[in-house]
Design an enzyme around this catalytic site. Sequence first.
Site, PDB file in Angstrom:
ATOM      1  N   HIS A 131      -5.977  15.980  -3.660  1.00 23.26           N
ATOM      2  CA  HIS A 131      -6.514  15.133  -4.999  1.00 23.26           C
ATOM      3  C   HIS A 131      -6.142  15.856  -6.039  1.00 23.26           C
ATOM      4  CE1 HIS A 131      -8.731  11.877  -3.133  1.00 23.26           C
ATOM      5  NE2 HIS A 131      -9.023  12.581  -2.251  1.00 23.26           N
ATOM      6  N   ASP A 151      -2.529  15.772  -7.135  1.00 24.43           N
ATOM      7  CA  ASP A 151      -1.245  15.020  -7.725  1.00 24.43           C
ATOM      8  C   ASP A 151      -1.940  14.326  -9.115  1.00 24.43           C
ATOM      9  OD1 ASP A 151      -2.752  12.906  -6.377  1.00 24.43           O
ATOM     10  OD2 ASP A 151      -0.887  12.171  -5.527  1.00 24.43           O
ATOM     11  N   SER A 193       7.574  -7.247  10.817  1.00 26.40           N
ATOM     12  CA  SER A 193       7.124  -5.887  11.403  1.00 26.40           C
ATOM     13  C   SER A 193       6.502  -6.221  13.186  1.00 26.40           C
ATOM     14  CB  SER A 193       5.988  -5.496  10.588  1.00 26.40           C
ATOM     15  OG  SER A 193       5.471  -4.524  11.480  1.00 26.40           O
ATOM     16  N   GLU A 201       3.403   0.157  -4.684  1.00 25.03           N
ATOM     17  CA  GLU A 201       1.974   0.255  -4.184  1.00 25.03           C
ATOM     18  C   GLU A 201       0.927  -0.036  -5.124  1.00 25.03           C
ATOM     19  OE1 GLU A 201       1.004   3.324  -1.107  1.00 25.03           O
ATOM     20  OE2 GLU A 201       3.014   3.679  -0.562  1.00 25.03           O
ATOM     21  N   ASP A 216       2.672  11.013  -1.689  1.00 20.77           N
ATOM     22  CA  ASP A 216       3.279  10.496  -0.541  1.00 20.77           C
ATOM     23  C   ASP A 216       4.693  10.136  -0.394  1.00 20.77           C
ATOM     24  OD1 ASP A 216       0.617  10.572  -0.034  1.00 20.77           O
ATOM     25  OD2 ASP A 216       0.335   8.599  -0.253  1.00 20.77           O
TER      26      ASP A 216
HETATM   27  P1  ADP Z   1      -1.720   4.903   5.040  1.00 22.88           P
HETATM   28  O1  ADP Z   1      -0.761   4.992   3.936  1.00 22.88           O
HETATM   29  O2  ADP Z   1      -2.658   6.104   4.992  1.00 22.88           O
HETATM   30  O3  ADP Z   1      -1.252   4.787   6.398  1.00 22.88           O
HETATM   31  P2  ADP Z   1      -2.443   2.789   3.554  1.00 22.88           P
HETATM   32  O4  ADP Z   1      -3.832   1.806   3.336  1.00 22.88           O
HETATM   33  O5  ADP Z   1      -1.888   3.288   2.311  1.00 22.88           O
HETATM   34  O6  ADP Z   1      -2.781   3.822   4.629  1.00 22.88           O
HETATM   35  O7  ADP Z   1      -1.234   1.658   4.081  1.00 22.88           O
HETATM   36  C1  ADP Z   1      -1.441   1.197   5.437  1.00 22.88           C
HETATM   37  C2  ADP Z   1      -1.064  -0.243   4.994  1.00 22.88           C
HETATM   38  O8  ADP Z   1       0.601  -0.384   5.099  1.00 22.88           O
HETATM   39  C3  ADP Z   1      -1.202  -1.067   6.542  1.00 22.88           C
HETATM   40  O9  ADP Z   1      -2.459  -1.593   6.490  1.00 22.88           O
HETATM   41  C4  ADP Z   1      -0.151  -2.239   6.216  1.00 22.88           C
HETATM   42  O10 ADP Z   1      -0.494  -3.211   5.403  1.00 22.88           O
HETATM   43  C5  ADP Z   1       1.163  -1.316   5.715  1.00 22.88           C
HETATM   44  N1  ADP Z   1       1.938  -0.927   6.687  1.00 22.88           N
HETATM   45  C6  ADP Z   1       2.396   0.031   6.757  1.00 22.88           C
HETATM   46  N2  ADP Z   1       3.539   0.133   7.766  1.00 22.88           N
HETATM   47  C7  ADP Z   1       3.665  -1.204   8.288  1.00 22.88           C
HETATM   48  C8  ADP Z   1       4.436  -1.692   9.103  1.00 22.88           C
HETATM   49  N3  ADP Z   1       5.515  -1.099   9.890  1.00 22.88           N
HETATM   50  N4  ADP Z   1       4.132  -2.850   9.161  1.00 22.88           N
HETATM   51  C9  ADP Z   1       3.668  -3.587   8.685  1.00 22.88           C
HETATM   52  N5  ADP Z   1       2.612  -3.351   7.805  1.00 22.88           N
HETATM   53  C10 ADP Z   1       2.589  -2.075   7.453  1.00 22.88           C
HETATM   54 MG    MG Z   2      -1.207   4.875   1.802  1.00 24.69          MG
END
Ligand code: ADP
Ligand code: MG
Length: 415
Positions: free
Chosen positions: A47, A49, A80, A178, A190
Amino acid sequence: MTQVDIVNAMSDAEGAAKVTALFERTYGTKPAGVWAAPGRVNLIGEHTDYNGGLCLPIALPHRTYIALSPRTDTQVRVVSDINENDVQTADLNGLEAGGIDGWAAYPVGVAWALREAGHDVQGFDAAFSTCVPFGSGLSSSAAMTCSTALALDGAYDLGFGATDAGRITLINAAITSENDMAGASTGGLDQSASMRCTPDHAIRLDFRPGLTAEESAQQEAFDLSNHGPELLVLDTRAPHQLNDGQYAQRRATCEEAAELLGADNLREVADLVNAQADPATALEGVLERLDDDTMRKRVRHVITEIGRVDDFIEAFAEGDMQTAGDLFNASHDSLRDDYEVTVPELDIAVDVARDEGALGARMTGGGFGGSIIALVNQGESQRIAQCIADEFERRGFNAPRALPAYAAQSAHRVQ
Ligand code: ADP
Ligand code: MG
């Protein structure tokens, strides 16, 4: 008791084979190439950045793979292996911020952001596969946006991916995707980690505004094999929490505090405090100027956490693993008590790791669930992960999973 799950990383060869096969099954042609971008784990500096502060991530060996082909029109198709029957489509033409729902917002948003920034990018077809756990504080979202950015850079010959400084453009597109397309606030840690880390190094990222690419990142040796301990990463799999409001609140409180203190950001305040002969007393002096208890706690976390990043780098470089571990502990305690972003799963995992002999343990990532990291003696990762899993089972928590971790490479072209 149930044996703890271990999430092993896919090799580049496995990842490439998977996404190529998925691409061919979905679109009936061969992809133009395959790229990969890693998840990350932040060693310390949480926390910070968005406060212009410091952090210290490594790239995980766990990556998201993307097979991609450019198109001559503005259509996008993405699939995916999470659900390969669900092919998402979009048109970049006329697309506006927030215009895409669901996971497709992340990759589509990258192409949109590059176009908004004036780069010559058209549509694309892409297929994804990942071994980065979702929503676990290990940044599967940055692995997805950064792999997409590098793939588009390659497919459209933008030329940014080849150099560290050039990658800033791709990082910015990933962040914009994002923030503005997926609607998930992110401060840039990240994406920078996923794009700029190097093997056997942690990267000291400096988010002070106005720095050049070179000034904003410094590679710090992080080769655990030289020092003895191992890094255990454990995804607690705490139920997903609605934390967006909490994150926004923390950010707003920090901004308000900086303003009250007459600074542009809390980093400025941290630099003043840490330059004093007695930083603890200097910090007390700063906190006395704020009259809200919660705000004082938030500021104390940010300022002490920024200080801990360089302390950790120094301890690690000197091979002083006990001090490095103590700093992990202090970071966690500050996130639990002052920043208030932990949940019982994180606190208990950290407590068990410490009780079982870890040199230090802390939550990592944004909090409200997600993962912990622990610096443990050589050969101890699995035993300690099992002890945490056993305690979770006794308490009726979800079963956690462990990730074998080391400082791996950043986003790269695979094929
Ligand atoms: P984190 O980045 O900590 O893993 P986030 O909530 O920021 O958590 O991001 C997770 C989201 O990113 C998932 O719920 C999905 O929507 C998306 N995501 C990430 N990688 C994939 C993938 N390989 N296929 C589909 N969706 C993905
Ligand atoms: Mg994330």
